[in-house]
Design an enzyme around this catalytic site. Structure first.
Site, short mmCIF file in Angstrom:
data_model
loop_
_atom_site.label_atom_id
_atom_site.label_comp_id
_atom_site.label_asym_id
_atom_site.label_seq_id
_atom_site.Cartn_x
_atom_site.Cartn_y
_atom_site.Cartn_z
N GLY A 69 0.31 -0.48 -1.94
CA GLY A 69 0.82 0.27 -3.08
C GLY A 69 0.72 1.77 -2.91
O GLY A 69 1.65 2.52 -3.25
N THR A 70 -0.38 2.23 -2.37
CA THR A 70 -0.58 3.67 -2.22
C THR A 70 0.49 4.26 -1.31
O THR A 70 1.12 5.29 -1.65
CB THR A 70 -1.98 3.95 -1.63
N GLN A 174 0.62 -4.07 -10.36
CA GLN A 174 -0.15 -4.95 -11.24
C GLN A 174 0.68 -6.09 -11.82
O GLN A 174 0.11 -7.02 -12.40
CB GLN A 174 -0.79 -4.14 -12.39
N SER A 194 2.27 -4.79 -3.96
CA SER A 194 1.07 -4.89 -3.12
C SER A 194 0.60 -6.33 -3.13
O SER A 194 0.78 -7.04 -4.13
CB SER A 194 -0.01 -3.95 -3.69
N ALA A 195 -0.01 -6.76 -2.02
CA ALA A 195 -0.37 -8.18 -1.89
C ALA A 195 -1.75 -8.52 -2.44
O ALA A 195 -1.98 -9.64 -2.89
CB ALA A 195 -0.30 -8.59 -0.41
N CYS A 325 -15.96 9.21 -10.37
CA CYS A 325 -17.12 10.07 -10.17
C CYS A 325 -16.70 11.21 -9.25
O CYS A 325 -16.34 10.99 -8.10
CB CYS A 325 -18.24 9.26 -9.54
N1 PLP Z 1 -0.83 1.24 -8.12
C1 PLP Z 1 -1.55 0.54 -9.02
C2 PLP Z 1 -1.07 0.41 -10.42
C3 PLP Z 1 -2.75 -0.06 -8.63
O1 PLP Z 1 -3.47 -0.73 -9.51
C4 PLP Z 1 -3.18 0.09 -7.28
C5 PLP Z 1 -4.45 -0.50 -6.83
O2 PLP Z 1 -5.50 -0.29 -7.38
C6 PLP Z 1 -2.38 0.82 -6.40
C7 PLP Z 1 -1.21 1.38 -6.86
C8 PLP Z 1 -2.76 0.99 -4.96
O3 PLP Z 1 -2.36 -0.15 -4.25
P1 PLP Z 1 -3.01 -0.46 -2.80
O4 PLP Z 1 -4.43 -0.81 -3.05
O5 PLP Z 1 -2.20 -1.62 -2.30
O6 PLP Z 1 -2.83 0.75 -1.98
#
Ligand code: PLP
Length: 380
Positions: A69-70, A174, A194-195, A325
């Site tokens: 996802g990132t 999500q 994301s998987a 934090c």
């Molecule tokens: N976007 C959302 C809404 C997420 O909840 C997350 C993960 O926490 C991410 C992006 C990041 O995804 P990834 O962990 O696959 O990089």
């Protein structure tokens, strides 16, 4: 350990691991190679792409694999800005940092990119009248499908209709596999998947890029993914993603019903046992994911959010909140602040997130522990 942090990540399913192992042990070839082991990997990757694309109402050529996802979120924002396709980013204030931080970074680079933060109402929803003024072909709007802290499902159909000329991206990390997602029906230009939130492996995700968009690669050094994402593909991770997504989508209704049993019980028990409570997750089950319950406390200024989570951990309960934090001090959750919660309340929230594997006894155990911890803290 009672694990109630499934929005952060989920356990890898056994059948997913089984689907991955042959690609690590025997068929480890590079999918770009011409010999048969490479070609076998190529066939498997394209098969996964086809199935995943089908699951989100897309064409296989519209999906690229990424590391998660990132990366997908970063890729959309950076690629569209750096190619000069857009001059403005409009992102909701409750986006994951994987959207907010690249947006801020692009604005800081001083290349004429403006960033507009879309507000949300106190229930955590973006409203279409806020989006309407941003309807321009030079704007990329990024609004998540559902929020990772509160579970609020955004009204994407309405929001998209409010800005038909803008580019529209949704972070569906999500929601994919938990509620229906049809990128074509929603009129999306980009969507992030994301998987590891659906019992798949970490380190693999995908990006939907609507056909016709001239998407410039965000990383270079190989012609993979039709020149849109350089780097040797991982057939094992992709096979795991495919297996997890197939199972999640096939069992979507039964999993959602099971998870709702847990989250509804959780709400009832919290109401009975925990005074001065506020639910930050929408009550209406059609407006919230079935697996998240986020709460805060009306006497939050007397409570220490970090201490609550630590005390729960010491008693075997894994939960989280959205506070970060930074330099040794706890920052309030930006999501709850965007929903107009006071800083103290936004620092002391608790997010419970269940999975298909969560059992009702675990919910009962977690509420009892929280009840005792809060009672002790309030008596101090
Ligand atoms: N976007 C959302 C809404 C997420 O909840 C997350 C993960 O926490 C991410 C992006 C990041 O995804 P990834 O962990 O696959 O990089």
């Amino acid at each position: 350990m009672i694990y109630l942090d499934n929005s952060a990540t989920t356990r890898l399913d056994d059948h997913v691991l089984e689907a991955m192992l042959p690609w690590l042990r025997e068929d480890f070839g590079n999918a770009s190679s011409v010999y048969s082991m490479g070609r076998k990997a190529r066939v498997a990757i394209e098969d996964a792409r086809e199935e995943l694309a089908h699951l989100i109402g897309a064409h296989p050529a519209e999906l690229i694999f990424t590391s998660g996802g990132t990366e997908s979120n970063n890729a959309v924002l950076k690629s569209m800005c750096q190619a000069g396709a857009v001059k403005q980013l409009a992102v909701s204030g409750i986006e994951h940092h994987a959207v907010l931080h690249p947006a801020q970074e692009l604005a800081r680079e001083g290349k004429g990119i403006g960033v507009h933060i879309l507000p949300v109402n106190e229930h955590g929803f973006v409203e279409s009248w806020e989006v309407q003024p941003l309807n321009s072909a030079q704007t990329l709007i990024s609004i998540m499908h559902a929020n990772n802290e509160t579970g609020a499902i955004q009204p994407l159909t309405e929001l998209r209709a409010a800005a038909p000329d803008a580019y529209f991206h949704t972070d569906a990390v999500q929601t994919f596999g938990k509620i229906p997602l049809d990128c074509t029906a929603l009129g999306l230009d980009f969507a992030t998947l994301s998987a590891h939130k659906i019992h798949g492996p970490k380190g693999i995700g995908a990006l939907f890029i609507r056909k016709g968009i001239d998407f410039k690669a965000h990383q270079h050094g190989g012609a993979q993914e039709r020149n849109r994402r350089a780097g040797t593909e991982s057939p094992a991770l992709i096979a795991g993603f495919q297996a997890a997504a197939r199972a999640a989508c096939k069992e979507m209704d039964t999993r959602a019903a099971q998870m709702l049993v847990c989250t509804q019980l959780l709400r009832e028990l919290l109401l009975e046992n925990v005074p001065l409570l506020r639910f930050n997750t929408p009550l209406d089950e059609h407006s919230a994911l079935p697996n998240i319950v986020n709460i805060s406390f009306l006497d939050a200024e007397k409570l220490d959010g970090e201490a609550i989570l630590q005390a729960m951990d010491m008693r075997g309960i894994a939960v989280s909140n959205g506070s970060a934090c930074v330099s040794g001090s706890l920052q309030p959750s930006h999501v709850l602040v965007a929903m107009s919660r006071a800083d103290a309340e936004a620092k002391a929230a608790v997010r419970f997130s269940v999975s298909k594997d969560t059992r009702t006894e675990e919910i009962r155990g977690a509420v009892e522990v929280l009840r005792v911890i809060l009672q002790e803290m309030r008596e101090e």
